[in-house]
Scaffold this active site. Structure first.
Site: not given
Ligand code: NAD
Length: 264
Positions: A14-18, A154
């Protein structure tokens, strides 16, 4: 500090964003070779292209919530080389009242947030132990130990990941492999920025005021009273993956700005 990650092969799901993309970037800056993963070829290719000026980047398109896609992903990774670092980052969340969440939605949370990490860990852990080096890092959440009523599935999925991480760490005893979970708190990703901006607009508030009030009223225990940055979470992931962190195994590392009001 030399993190000794140069040349190591890293998969971030899931490394295309965030946070995932941020972690990929930080690993590349440390000289690691990084595999980008996402569900669409266009999304994966775009990030591979964007980051390839920093270092060696590969892309593998796969939906890690599906067993057959995980199998495909593992085969492709093994063709590239021995995996040193597995970052199970993929995760979904939706704000929804508990009473309205269906069985199907519960199962989907489990597939995306938990089984993805289970399947990939099962595929790579044994070989890491045989090579006497490896890192598995699971992106959990502060919601895994501080349940939010509007995010029950979640939270449950993230508690599972924390337990999974410690359980796998027990298996690594006496080897050079570590398994840890990371518990980010609210983090300012592109996705979150959009979500919060929409909420602020709905309330007719400017973004800064909305964020200040959110932390004051909804997250009063946060010591930083702001969102963590993607880089702050990414750099924690990278440190835990380094050889410098060899004595850190089986921990749930918080990066939540102190929201969890506890000394341990
Ligand atoms: P995001 O939604 O920005 O990015 C998630 C990425 O996963 C996206 O690129 C999406 O396309 C990809 N993805 C989703 N489903 C997929 C699948 N089935 N197969 C392959 N790729 C898939 O998420 P984020 O906010 O960067 O979060 C990353 C991790 O950190 C997650 O596990 C999230 O629960 C955790 N997290 C995030 C936060 C926050 O505030 N952003 C807080 C606590 C925990």
């Amino acid at each position: 500090m030399d993190l000794k990650l140069s040349g190591k092969l890293v998969l971030v799901t899931g490394s295309t964003s965030g946070i995932g993309k941020g972690a990929a970037k930080s690993f590349l800056q440390e000289g690691a070779r990084v595999i980008i993963n996402g569900r669409t070829e266009a999304g994966v290719n775009a990030v591979v292209e964007e980051l390839s000026s920093i270092g060696t980047v590969y892309g593998i398109t796969a939906d890690v919530s599906k067993a057959e896609d995980c199998e495909y992903l593992v085969k492709k990774v093994n063709k590239i080389g021995d995996l040193d670092v597995l970052v199970n980052n993929t995760g979904i969340f939706e704000v929804k009242p508990f009473l309205e969440v269906t069985d199907e939605e519960w199962l989907n949370y489990y597939q995306v947030n938990v089984l993805s990490a289970v399947r990939l860990s099962r595929a790579f852990l044994q070989e890491m132990m045989e090579r006497n080096f490896g890192r598995i890092i699971n992106l959990a959440s502060e919601a895994g130990i501080k349940p939010y009523p509007e995010l029950v599935p979640y939270g449950v999925s993230k508690t599972s990941l924390i337990t999974l991480s410690r359980g796998l760490a027990e298996i690594t005893k006496g080897t050079g492999v570590t398994v840890n979970s990371i518990l980010p708190g609210p983090t300012w990703t592109e996705g979150f920025a959009q979500f919060i901006t929409d909420l602020a607009n709905e309330k007719g508030q400017d973004l800064d005021t909305f964020i200040k009030e959110y932390f004051k009223n909804d997250q009063p225990t946060s010591l930083i009273q702001r969102y963590a940055t993607v880089e702050e979470v990414a750099d924690t992931i990278v440190f835990l993956a380094s050889e410098n962190a060899s004595a850190i195994n089986g921990v749930a590392q918080r990066v939540e700005g102190g929201i969890i009001q506890s000394i341990l």
